[in-house]
Scaffold this active site. Structure first.
Site, mmCIF file in Angstrom:
data_model
loop_
_atom_site.group_PDB
_atom_site.id
_atom_site.type_symbol
_atom_site.label_atom_id
_atom_site.label_comp_id
_atom_site.label_asym_id
_atom_site.label_seq_id
_atom_site.Cartn_x
_atom_site.Cartn_y
_atom_site.Cartn_z
ATOM 1 N N SER A 169 6.455 46.817 14.195
ATOM 2 C CA SER A 169 6.573 45.619 13.367
ATOM 3 C C SER A 169 6.928 45.888 11.909
ATOM 4 C CB SER A 169 5.276 44.818 13.441
ATOM 5 O OG SER A 169 4.184 45.600 13.017
ATOM 6 N N HIS A 189 7.330 41.754 19.177
ATOM 7 C CA HIS A 189 8.557 41.479 18.400
ATOM 8 C C HIS A 189 9.815 41.589 19.254
ATOM 9 C CE1 HIS A 189 7.005 40.927 14.348
ATOM 10 N NE2 HIS A 189 6.037 41.766 14.713
ATOM 11 N N LYS A 209 5.971 34.322 17.785
ATOM 12 C CA LYS A 209 7.073 34.801 16.927
ATOM 13 C C LYS A 209 8.373 34.125 17.375
ATOM 14 C CE LYS A 209 4.342 38.951 16.187
ATOM 15 N NZ LYS A 209 3.646 38.527 14.968
HETATM 16 C C1 LIG Z 1 3.387 44.496 17.266
HETATM 17 C C2 LIG Z 1 2.520 43.283 17.231
HETATM 18 N N1 LIG Z 1 1.668 43.062 18.247
HETATM 19 C C3 LIG Z 1 0.870 41.980 18.257
HETATM 20 C C4 LIG Z 1 0.884 41.068 17.232
HETATM 21 C C5 LIG Z 1 -0.046 39.896 17.272
HETATM 22 O O1 LIG Z 1 0.645 38.738 17.675
HETATM 23 P P1 LIG Z 1 0.094 37.298 17.285
HETATM 24 O O2 LIG Z 1 0.637 36.981 15.934
HETATM 25 O O3 LIG Z 1 0.615 36.427 18.378
HETATM 26 O O4 LIG Z 1 -1.387 37.386 17.279
HETATM 27 C C6 LIG Z 1 1.755 41.242 16.173
HETATM 28 C C7 LIG Z 1 1.786 40.238 15.060
HETATM 29 O O5 LIG Z 1 1.567 40.455 13.944
HETATM 30 C C8 LIG Z 1 2.588 42.383 16.151
HETATM 31 O O6 LIG Z 1 3.412 42.610 15.132
#
Ligand SMILES: Cc1ncc(COP(=O)(O)O)c(C=O)c1O
Length: 393
Positions: free
Chosen positions: A182, A210, A241
């Protein structure tokens, strides 16, 4: 007089201020769009995860409104008591078909999906082999499971192999990676990690938060992108997202998903999605299947903007996705650059330690399908001006 027992937290905040790491939340006063109003200022928004522009897509809006009319505002219970609505079941069935797996369970967020899954399926006898840059929700899930955690250097499948080679054959092992990282926008080495998992009989898990809606056919994620079908036991995706709403999901075999229905703590102990959320997510799957133009535009914009930043001389790291970091080094400089860009009408959030390593502070940019070429050129011109002014390029 009573002393404030939380005073040490105010001291910590002072220390963040001194290091230039203190952040005031930017407040969004409009829709989450390519052009948005934050803190009373209209800006080109390069900071959302709204890759496909679905947060405001008419089909999602209408589905949400219709669901509120039919079912009301809330679900009123956790899934395992009275909070499983037909909409939740429909969403899970649609996602399972979309991902071509036996079954899917939806969690309240991607964070809950990762943390709830890892902590449910492992215990202190087991071992986790995890990329050093995996998301915080994976790290928290690993800690909650109480399994031993062995970290391998970023994307280094050979290092993961060496760790696995030294472990007892009979021990249960989980090999885990992000599909798209991310903060850097690079991809996990999926085929090589699948090889390693198969060699040592490890459970293979990928967090495609992502990648959902961004990579693979119609946005099916990195497993589809790398043609690793049938080689990944646990796929996590997010609905927060590119899908434009809220939530996370876990895809796999029927028995595995039914186990999570019984043991994943966020599923058992936290209220389910409001009906509007589930309905809007279902509408988003329709959009992914029927409107390929959004993914096409996202990737055209990504190529244009990334090339523009690189030709200006910015360090964009190793990005292979619409997440393009502009790495500047010191956190205070990243925050200063972000503030200067904001004043110029461009919102690119500065990110420092602990989200990224010290000395690797950056502005994280994410273009969306709904930015116009003029928007992106406007942003590039602002980056050029501010980058020169601060001596970064
Ligand atoms: C790689 C990754 N996994 C999981 C999440 C968590 O997702 P959510 O925003 O749906 O809780 C994020 C979000 O920030 C992320 O970047």
């Amino acid at each position: 007089m009573r002393q404030d027992p939380l005073k040490y937290l105010a001291d910590e905040l002072d220390s963040l201020r001194q290091q230039g790491l203190y952040r005031q939340l930017r407040v969004l006063e409009s829709e989450q769009q390519a052009h948005a109003t934050f803190d009373h200022r209209s800006v080109i928004n390069l900071s959302s995860n709204n890759y496909l522009g679905l947060t405001t897509h008419p089909r999602l809006r209408e589905a949400a409104i219709e669901a509120v009319g039919k079912y009301g505002a809330g679900s009123g219970s956790v899934r395992t008591i009275a909070g499983t609505m037909d909409l939740h079941m429909e969403l899970e069935a649609r996602l399972a078909k979309f991902k071509n797996v036996e079954a899917v369970v939806v969690f309240q967020s991607g964070f809950a999906a990762n943390a709830g899954t890892v902590s449910a399926i492992l215990n202190k006898e087991d071992v986790i082999i995890s990329d050093e840059l995996n998301h915080a929700s994976i790290i928290d899930g690993c800690r909650l499971s109480r399994a031993a955690i062995k970290v391998f250097p970023h994307k280094d499948a050979d290092a993961a192999r060496k760790i696995l080679r030294d472990l007892p054959a009979g021990q249960r092992k989980l090999l885990i990676t992000d599909g798209v990282f991310s903060m850097d926008g690079d991809l996990g080495p999926m085929p090589a990690l699948c090889d390693v998992a198969e060699e040592f009989g490890a459970i293979m898990m990928v967090d495609d938060a992502h990648a959902s809606g961004v990579f693979g056919h119609q946005g099916r994620g990195t497993i589809d992108h790398f043609k690793c079908h049938g080689r990944v036991d646990i796929q996590v995706g997010t609905l927060s997202k590119a899908v434009g709403v809220l939530g996370g999901y876990v895809a796999g075999t029927k028995a595995f998903i039914e186990f999570l229905y019984h043991r994943a703590r966020p599923f058992l102990f936290s209220t389910s999605h409001p009906p509007a959320v589930a309905a809007a997510c279902i509408a988003a799957i329709d959009v992914l299947e029927q409107e390929p133009q959004w993914m096409e535009r996202l990737w055209e914009n990504t190529r244009f903007f990334k090339a523009g930043l690189q030709s200006l001389g910015f360090n964009t790291g190793r990005s292979e996705s619409p997440i393009t970091p502009v790495i500047v080094g010191e956190a205070s400089q990243a925050m200063q650059m972000s503030d200067r860009l904001f004043a110029e009408g461009v919102f690119a959030q500065g990110i420092g330690f602990p989200t990224v390593a010290r000395g690797q502070a950056r502005l994280r940019t994410i273009v969306t399908a709904t930015h116009s070429r003029e928007d992106l050129q406007f942003a590039l011109d602002a980056f050029a001006r501010v980058g020169k002014e601060l001596g970064i390029v």
